[in-house]
Design an enzyme around this catalytic site. Structure first.
Site, PDB file in Angstrom:
ATOM      1  N   LYS A 222       0.794  -1.241   0.000  1.00  0.00           N
ATOM      2  CA  LYS A 222       0.000   0.000   0.000  1.00  0.00           C
ATOM      3  C   LYS A 222       0.829   1.295   0.000  1.00  0.00           C
ATOM      4  CE  LYS A 222      -4.396  -1.460   1.939  1.00  0.00           C
ATOM      5  NZ  LYS A 222      -5.398  -1.073   2.936  1.00  0.00           N
TER       6      LYS A 222
ATOM      7  N   ASP B 115     -10.496   3.814   1.874  1.00  0.00           N
ATOM      8  CA  ASP B 115     -10.854   3.234   3.179  1.00  0.00           C
ATOM      9  C   ASP B 115     -11.757   4.160   3.998  1.00  0.00           C
ATOM     10  OD1 ASP B 115      -9.537   0.834   2.810  1.00  0.00           O
ATOM     11  OD2 ASP B 115      -7.671   1.535   3.726  1.00  0.00           O
TER      12      ASP B 115
END
Ligand code: ATR
Length: 279
Positions: free
Chosen positions: A71, A108
Site C-alpha cells: 500500500k 478506506d
C-alpha cells in the site's frame, strides 16, 4: 459472462492474496451488471510490485486494488495521488488512465463513512463527539473521514498513547487524546463509538470496555468483521444502541475502484453481503 476481446480488466495485488475477498466481491458485481470484464487475484512479491504494475498497465488493465504489503509502495510509483490517499500515506486503489498516467487513491475512509450512513441512516456525524479506539493504519483513515464529515470532537484512545498523540499532531482533525485506561468514562455524551483495534477479532483478545456511560442514542461500529457481531456490538445492542458491523466498510471501499474501471457505481445490498460471507 463470457469475455470478449474488449473485456475490461482489473484485479487485486497482494502478497499473499489468496485470503482476499475482493475477487468474489467484484465478481458478484460484474455478474450482476452483466459487464464484459474480469477482476483477478494477483499474487505479487514485494520486490516485484512496480514491475507488475507497469506490466499490467502496459497490458491494458484499467487499474488494481492494492493490499498488504504494497500500500505504501503504490503511492510512490503513482504519477498522481488523491488528497485523501496523500493524507493517509497509503493507497488501496490504482487507476490507470488513458493518457498513460497512474493515479493512487485511498477509499478506506470513504468505505468507513458510507458504511455508517448506509447502516444507520438517521445518524448525523456533526451531532456530537466520536470516540475512536486504536491508532494503527485503519484509525488514520477513520479519523480523516470523521473530521471531513464534521464531527465536532474526536476522543482518541490507544494502548500505546504515543501513537495516538502522533496522529493528533499530524492530522488536521479535532482530536483529544485520552488514556486507554479511561475508555469507559470517555463514552459519556458521545454520538459514535468505533473500534479500529484488532481486539474482538477471531483469535484475538476481547475488547474490554464498560459501556454503561454511553448514551443509548450513540451509534456503535466495529471495523472488525470476523466475527460479524463482535463482543462490542453485542454489548452495544443489548444497551439499546444502533450498531453497524465492519463488513460494510470492506464492501463500500470497493465501489470507487469498480466505478473507475468498469463504469458503474455498484450497490451494496444484503445479497452482496451474504455472497461475500459465504466465502
Ligand atoms: P492496522 O494498521 O490494521 O490498524 P495495527 O497498526 O497493527 O493495525 O494496529 C492495531 C491496533 O490495535 C493498534 O491501535 C493497537 O494498539 P497499539 O498501538 O498499542 O499496538 C491495537 N491493539 C492490538 N492489540 C491490542 C491489545 N491487546 N490491547 C489494546 N490494543 C491493541
Amino acid at each position: 459472462m463470457m469475455l470478449s476481446g474488449n473485456a475490461k480488466l482489473a484485479g487485486v495485488i497482494g502478497w499473499p492474496v489468496s485470503h482476499s475477498k475482493s475477487p468474489r466481491l467484484h465478481g458478484f458485481w460484474l455478474d450482476k451488471y452483466n459487464i464484459d470484464g474480469a477482476y483477478l487475484p494477483l499474487a505479487v512479491k514485494p520486490d516485484e510490485f512496480e514491475i507488475a504494475v507497469r506490466g499490467l498497465h502496459a497490458a491494458g488493465f484499467r487499474g488494481v486494488n492494492v493490499t498488504v504489503p504494497h500500500k505504501e509502495n503504490a503511492l510512490k510509483i503513482a504519477d498522481r495521488v488523491t488528497e485523501r490517499a496523500a493524507k493517509i500515506g497509503a493507497s488501496n486503489t490504482l487507476v490507470f488512465h488513458e493518457d498513460g498516467s497512474i493515479e493512487a487513491d485511498n477509499t478506506d475512509g470513504f468505505g468507513f463513512y458510507e458504511n455508517l450512513t448506509h447502516g444507520a441512516p438517521n445518524w448525523v456525524a456533526s451531532d456530537g463527539p466520536a470516540v475512536v479506539l486504536g491508532a494503527g493504519g485503519a484509525a488514520r483513515a477513520v479519523l480523516i473521514a470523521l473530521a471531513k464529515a464534521g464531527v465536532p470532537e474526536i476522543r482518541l484512545m490507544n494502548r500505546t498513547r504515543a501513537r495516538a498523540e502522533n496522529l493528533a499532531e499530524e492530522l488536521d482533525a479535532p482530536i483529544t487524546v485520552i488514556d486507554w485506561d479511561k475508555r469507559n468514562e470517555a463514552l459519556a455524551g458521545c454520538n459514535l463509538l468505533t473500534n479500529t483495534t484488532t481486539l474482538g477479532m477471531h483469535g484475538q483478545e476481547l475488547l474490554e470496555i464498560d459501556i454503561f456511560d454511553m448514551p443509548k442514542t450513540a451509534l456503535v461500529n466495529d471495523i472488525v468483521y470476523v466475527p460479524l457481531m463482535t463482543n462490542l456490538l453485542e454489548k452495544a445492542k443489548a444497551h439499546g444502541c444502533a450498531v453497524v458491523d465492519g463488513l460494510g466498510m470492506l464492501l463500500h471501499q470497493a465501489r470507487p475502484g469498480f466505478n473507475a474501471w468498469f463504469g458503474t457505481d455498484p450497490v451494496v445490498d444484503e445479497d452482496l453481503r451474504q455472497f461475500v460471507l459465504e466465502d
